[in-house]
Enzyme design. Structure first.
Site, mmCIF file in Angstrom:
data_model
loop_
_atom_site.group_PDB
_atom_site.id
_atom_site.type_symbol
_atom_site.label_atom_id
_atom_site.label_comp_id
_atom_site.label_asym_id
_atom_site.label_seq_id
_atom_site.Cartn_x
_atom_site.Cartn_y
_atom_site.Cartn_z
ATOM 1 N N LYS A 176 0.837 -1.137 -0.181
ATOM 2 C CA LYS A 176 -0.170 -0.032 0.245
ATOM 3 C C LYS A 176 0.927 1.283 0.417
ATOM 4 C CE LYS A 176 -1.645 2.945 3.376
ATOM 5 N NZ LYS A 176 -1.260 4.364 2.554
ATOM 6 N N GLU A 251 10.820 1.614 9.196
ATOM 7 C CA GLU A 251 11.483 2.747 9.116
ATOM 8 C C GLU A 251 10.894 3.958 10.052
ATOM 9 O OE1 GLU A 251 14.634 2.034 7.863
ATOM 10 O OE2 GLU A 251 14.670 -0.035 8.024
ATOM 11 N N CYS A 285 14.018 12.118 4.905
ATOM 12 C CA CYS A 285 14.292 11.110 6.595
ATOM 13 C C CYS A 285 14.984 10.797 7.621
ATOM 14 C CB CYS A 285 13.600 10.035 6.653
ATOM 15 S SG CYS A 285 14.718 9.005 5.904
ATOM 16 N N GLU A 386 10.947 16.642 14.227
ATOM 17 C CA GLU A 386 11.418 15.834 12.972
ATOM 18 C C GLU A 386 10.185 16.914 12.785
ATOM 19 O OE1 GLU A 386 10.013 12.893 11.347
ATOM 20 O OE2 GLU A 386 11.053 12.175 9.575
#
Ligand code: NAD
Length: 491
Positions: A176, A251, A285, A386
């Site tokens: 997905k 991850e 990331c 983040e």
């Protein structure tokens, strides 16, 4: 515009609910495609197809060398369609075509790497059995049905890190992609069909995380879930995966330090401090968004950085002159705006950027100015959270110990860089960094041969490298008694 379909059990199908979703170009908000919006039922259907394909063994049972050939063929097709794929990725994400072309080359390389690895240890490994008259063999087998859930920032790159090893290892899968960037994933499923992957082995379900994603993470017919995305979603997936104790690969995010010692090559360090953050508008990331600079060069460094940051050219990813594209969506732009405003309230100084550009040509896109925030300290949210935008925070240090302590002061541990010409210092430094990837005098580098993943809350497990294949394998110990006879313990 006909809605693009999903790929389930070897067929291109519409959503069972009939729902569709418009895919938006983040540069100008135009609709670039309409896609089927899958449902929980579609996810269940795809999982059942993958389960059947795995149980009937038509992929896992073929010789590993043959599987490797099919994975090589996928790499060939990606190379053949490299430009079309890169254009599609840039349309969907806003990143420059130059960046998307690099992605496509990296993606083909990942398929090649795992194609080569497919049959390398297929015969297993004999170990010395401590029991007389016996043999011991260790073999690796596919895990089974894998759910693979990917984010919007590197749509096809992240997909390739999951598809290639899962296929090489002999698994079946349901992928997905992010609901807002599915286009290159759809195209690569066409290529996998063309390459001859058997029916039911690879399945693609489109749609949102809530519903399709949750089903993929919780369904008890799934043996492994591999997820790349944000920390909070990762936690939910971990809980959902506990339903049948699925294998788990996560991850997640990063808040990555880039430490500059005064003895570093100054121009290189300034240049790389920019590369660390402003590729793909900071939506990376491993972006080195926490710049940590030795006090005696701090002011000079910030001056040089700000001068260059102000010159970054924003625009369409399809213009050669463009150096940075837009953010992915209105929602994400608003998050970045709030993030910087929070930083200002906490006492950060805006040394460059700090808002949306006033260039009239960019008003339809989700643009944010490349931003430098100075006077930052480790306790600020803007340093800890983040931001996932083109924003760099700058902190200072005076001693090596302090720099290590600052660099590690994060819930994340994905990656980090250090710039110094003193190699003994660099080695000492990286030995203390609590991160899955550390760079000496470089930033943001990765390649198929080296494992990728995070310490701490940046994730569980590693993609890429040999470890990336092992994530998709169970380990079996086969013990054989060469001289079987009764033990007579219970005589
Ligand atoms: P996200 O977590 O919002 O979404 C990622 C995927 O998860 C999407 O496909 C989404 O539909 C799905 N999802 C959402 N809720 C779900 C749920 N409850 N159950 C199952 N699936 C669900 O992340 P994003 O905003 O798409 O991507 C940005 C994040 O990804 C950043 O935090 C970034 O650091 C991270 N990321 C990490 C790496 C890495 O290698 N560590 C690489 C790229 C991106």
């Amino acid at each position: 515009m006909e809605a693009k379909k999903m790929f389930i059990n070897g067929e291109w199908v519409e959503s069972s609910s009939g729902s569709v979703r418009d895919i938006i170009n983040p540069y100008n908000r135009e609709i670039i495609a309409t896609v089927s919006e899958g449902s929980i039922d579609d996810a269940k259907h795809a999982i059942a197809a993958a389960r059947k394909a795995f149980n009937e063994n038509d992929w896992a049972a073929i010789p590993a060398t043959e599987r490797g050939k099919v994975v090589h063929e996928i790499a060939d097709l990606i190379e053949r369609d490299r430009e079309e794929l890169a254009d599609l990725e840039s349309l969907d994400t806003g990143k420059t075509v130059a960046e998307s072309l690099i992605d496509m080359d990296d993606i083909a390389a990942v398929f090649r790497y795992y194609a080569e690895l497919a049959d390398k240890e297929a015969d297993g490994e004999m170990i010395n059995s401590p029991i007389p008259n016996s043999t011991s063999k260790i073999v690796r087998e596919p895990i089974g049905v894998c759910s693979q859930i990917t984010p919007w920032n590197y749509p096809l790159l992240q997909a390739s890190w999951k598809l290639a090893p899962a296929l090489a290892a002999g698994n079946t899968l349901v992928m997905k992609p992010s609901e807002i960037t599915p286009l290159t994933s759809i195209k690569v499923f066409e290529l996998m069909e063309e390459a001859g992957v058997p029916k039911g082995v690879v399945n693609l379900v489109l749609g949102p995380g809530k519903s399709v994603g949750e089903e993929l993470a919780s369904n008890e017919d799934v043996d492994l879930v591999s997820f790349t995305g944000g920390l909070e979603t990762g936690k939910k997936i971990m809980q959902a995966a506990s339903s049948n104790v699925k294998k788990l690969a996560l991850e997640l995010g990063g808040k990555n330090p880039n430490v500059i010692f005064a003895d570093a090559d100054f121009d290189t360090a300034v240049d790389q401090a920019m590369n660390a953050v402003f590729f793909h508008a900071g939506q990376v990331c491993s972006a080195g968004t926490r710049l940590i600079v030795e006090e005696r060069i701090h002011d000079k460094f910030v001056d040089a950085l700000v001068k260059r940051v102000k010159k970054i050219r924003l625009g369409s990813g399809f213009e050669e002159s463009t150096q940075m594209g837009p953010l992915i969506s209105k929602e994400h732009l608003n998050k970045v705006i709030d993030y910087v405003e929070k930083g200002k309230r906490e006492g950060a100084t805006v040394a460059a950027g700090g808002g949306i550009p006033d260039n009239p040509e960019l008003q339809n896109g989700f643009f944010y100015l490349p931003t430098v925030l100075t006077d930052c300290t480790t306790d600020m949210r803007v340093v800890q959270d983040e931001g996932f935008g083109p924003v760099i925070t700058v902190e200072k240090f005076t001693t090596e110990e302090e720099a290590v302590q600052l660099a590690n002061d994060s819930i994340y541990g994905l990656s980090g860089g250090v710039f110094t010409n003193d190699i003994a210092k660099a080695e000492r430094f990286v030995a203390k960094m609590r991160m899955g990837t550390v760079w000496i005098n470089d930033v943001n580098l990765y390649f198929p041969q080296a494992p990728w993943g995070g310490y701490k809350q940046s994730g569980i497990g590693r993609e890429l490298g040999k470890t990336g294949l092992e994530e998709y394998q169970e380990i079996k110990h086969i013990f054989r008694n060469l001289k079987p006879k009764p033990l007579n313990w219970f005589k």
